[in-house]
Design a protein around this motif. Structure first.
Motif, PDB file in Angstrom:
ATOM      1  N   PRO A  77      -0.689  -5.997   1.538  1.00  0.00           N
ATOM      2  CA  PRO A  77      -0.996  -5.658   0.134  1.00  0.00           C
ATOM      3  C   PRO A  77      -1.210  -6.860  -0.768  1.00  0.00           C
ATOM      4  O   PRO A  77      -2.144  -6.872  -1.582  1.00  0.00           O
ATOM      5  CB  PRO A  77       0.229  -4.841  -0.299  1.00  0.00           C
ATOM      6  CG  PRO A  77       0.714  -4.221   0.966  1.00  0.00           C
ATOM      7  CD  PRO A  77       0.481  -5.248   2.029  1.00  0.00           C
ATOM      8  N   ARG A 107      -1.059  -1.405  -7.008  1.00  0.00           N
ATOM      9  CA  ARG A 107      -0.199  -1.357  -5.819  1.00  0.00           C
ATOM     10  C   ARG A 107       0.673  -2.604  -5.742  1.00  0.00           C
ATOM     11  O   ARG A 107       1.866  -2.523  -5.401  1.00  0.00           O
ATOM     12  CB  ARG A 107      -1.052  -1.206  -4.563  1.00  0.00           C
ATOM     13  CG  ARG A 107      -0.262  -1.113  -3.242  1.00  0.00           C
ATOM     14  CD  ARG A 107       0.742   0.033  -3.225  1.00  0.00           C
ATOM     15  NE  ARG A 107       0.137   1.325  -3.361  1.00  0.00           N
ATOM     16  CZ  ARG A 107      -0.297   2.069  -2.336  1.00  0.00           C
ATOM     17  NH1 ARG A 107      -0.197   1.638  -1.097  1.00  0.00           N
ATOM     18  NH2 ARG A 107      -0.815   3.263  -2.567  1.00  0.00           N
ATOM     19  N   LEU A 111       4.778  -2.612  -5.764  1.00  0.00           N
ATOM     20  CA  LEU A 111       5.574  -3.250  -4.723  1.00  0.00           C
ATOM     21  C   LEU A 111       6.548  -4.272  -5.305  1.00  0.00           C
ATOM     22  O   LEU A 111       7.705  -4.362  -4.880  1.00  0.00           O
ATOM     23  CB  LEU A 111       4.663  -3.917  -3.688  1.00  0.00           C
ATOM     24  CG  LEU A 111       3.906  -2.947  -2.776  1.00  0.00           C
ATOM     25  CD1 LEU A 111       2.842  -3.681  -1.987  1.00  0.00           C
ATOM     26  CD2 LEU A 111       4.856  -2.234  -1.832  1.00  0.00           C
ATOM     27  N   GLU A 125       5.881  -5.721   3.870  1.00  0.00           N
ATOM     28  CA  GLU A 125       4.981  -5.227   2.828  1.00  0.00           C
ATOM     29  C   GLU A 125       4.076  -4.130   3.365  1.00  0.00           C
ATOM     30  O   GLU A 125       3.879  -3.095   2.722  1.00  0.00           O
ATOM     31  CB  GLU A 125       4.106  -6.365   2.304  1.00  0.00           C
ATOM     32  CG  GLU A 125       4.653  -7.087   1.099  1.00  0.00           C
ATOM     33  CD  GLU A 125       3.598  -7.986   0.459  1.00  0.00           C
ATOM     34  OE1 GLU A 125       2.384  -7.703   0.603  1.00  0.00           O
ATOM     35  OE2 GLU A 125       3.990  -8.960  -0.177  1.00  0.00           O
ATOM     36  N   GLU A 126       3.513  -4.369   4.538  1.00  0.00           N
ATOM     37  CA  GLU A 126       2.582  -3.398   5.117  1.00  0.00           C
ATOM     38  C   GLU A 126       3.307  -2.099   5.464  1.00  0.00           C
ATOM     39  O   GLU A 126       2.773  -1.004   5.272  1.00  0.00           O
ATOM     40  CB  GLU A 126       1.925  -3.985   6.367  1.00  0.00           C
ATOM     41  CG  GLU A 126       0.745  -3.185   6.890  1.00  0.00           C
ATOM     42  CD  GLU A 126      -0.407  -3.072   5.902  1.00  0.00           C
ATOM     43  OE1 GLU A 126      -1.149  -2.075   6.002  1.00  0.00           O
ATOM     44  OE2 GLU A 126      -0.551  -3.934   5.013  1.00  0.00           O
ATOM     45  N   ASP A 129       3.927  -0.327   2.206  1.00  0.00           N
ATOM     46  CA  ASP A 129       2.644   0.135   1.691  1.00  0.00           C
ATOM     47  C   ASP A 129       2.192   1.402   2.413  1.00  0.00           C
ATOM     48  O   ASP A 129       1.688   2.340   1.788  1.00  0.00           O
ATOM     49  CB  ASP A 129       1.607  -0.978   1.862  1.00  0.00           C
ATOM     50  CG  ASP A 129       0.330  -0.719   1.079  1.00  0.00           C
ATOM     51  OD1 ASP A 129       0.415  -0.631  -0.160  1.00  0.00           O
ATOM     52  OD2 ASP A 129      -0.746  -0.621   1.691  1.00  0.00           O
TER      53      ASP A 129
END
Length: 210
Positions: A77, A107, A111, A125-126, A129
């Motif tokens: 992200p 986004r 986060l 993070e992924e 996400d």
């Protein structure tokens, strides 16, 4: 202007797809690279307020290096946001007038709001996400944040009360699920963070230096 650039700024194609095109299409790369300032031009009045001047200098005025290292090839992200924002600003400072799509920005802000300081890194993070993408779109922003925070508490486990105290940026490892944090040890300026894959029992170590 190349239609792929226009489609990316409109987010008709994703950041990973865009970077694939940049690295494979020489005409597209040449056009984008023509918008880049040279080492002589970077000090011109035109670039005075360009917020990515440091990106350009750090990565030797090389567009592909910026996308690869500063923007992580759009693989997470943060990388997707920085790739989009950098490209948009580069075009804007060259007089290209396109509408800014806030999807990646929103986004990234979400986060930052929900991820605690002890969690982070491209894999984490992924993972978070992907979880957000599965949430009911009718949820209010408050309930969305609540659900994300609860998932982080549940999935990013740590043995006992201790959480990783990262020396550099967080690098919480993830396979199918986030690994469980076991402990961290110090040896001089070397810090070793140990994590366990609860499905396989495999231990993974992340090493950082002070």
């Amino acid at each position: 202007m190349n239609k792929i650039i226009d489609d990316f700024i409109a987010l008709k194609i994703s950041a990973p797809k865009f970077v694939d095109e940049v690295f494979s299409d020489e005409d597209l790369y040449r056009e984008l690279n023509s918008y880049m300032p040279t080492i002589e031009e970077i000090h011109d009045e035109k670039w005075k307020d360009f917020k990515y001047k440091l990106y350009i200098k750090t990565h030797h005025y090389d567009l592909k290096r910026i996308y690869k290292y500063a923007c992580s090839m759009g693989a997470n992200p943060s990388g997707r946001f920085h790739m989009y924002d950098f490209t948009y600003e580069l075009l804007k400072f060259n007089g290209v007038n396109l509408a800014y799509n806030k999807y990646y920005l929103d986004r990234a802000i979400l986060l930052m709001d929900v991820i605690p300081t002890y969690v982070g890194g491209p894999e984490a993070e992924e993972y978070i996400d992907s979880f957000i993408d599965k949430l009911d779109s009718s949820l209010s922003e408050q309930n969305k944040k609540k659900a994300i925070k609860e998932m982080i508490k549940t999935d990013f486990k740590h043995e006992g009360k201790a959480k990783p105290r990262w020396i550099q940026e967080p690098e919480w490892p993830v396979t199918e699920k986030p690994l469980c944090f076991i402990n961290q040890k110090k040896d001089g300026d070397k810090f070793t963070f140990s994590f366990k894959n609860e499905a396989t029992g495999e231990i993974k170590q992340i090493i950082q230096y002070a």
